[in-house]
Design a protein around this motif. Sequence first.
Motif: not given
Length: 89
Positions: A43-66
């Motif tokens: 995945y590409t991190c929207p914070g730093c635009h660097a890749p999040i490679t497989p097997a890397t712990p990270h966060m999935v984030v989405w808004p409460v209100e659409k």
Amino acid sequence: MSRRRSARPAPRPLRPAAERIVDKRDGQWFVRPITGATSVKTYTCPGCHAPITPATPHMVVWPVEKALLSADAIDERRHWHSACWTRRH
């Protein structure tokens, strides 16, 4: 008639990770931590635009209100490096 038994037990469903609601300046967000063991895509991190490679712990984030033009808030989910999400205002 004999009944056959399965040689393997049925797979157990994965328990979803605990998500929590976090308040940021721009609203409330659902945050779900992802372990390295369950991360299989890049995945590409929207914070730093660097890749999040497989097997890397990270966060999935989405808004409460659409957003106005989204069908559902979960459609807006993004994968963030944990440090990038923490640094975010």
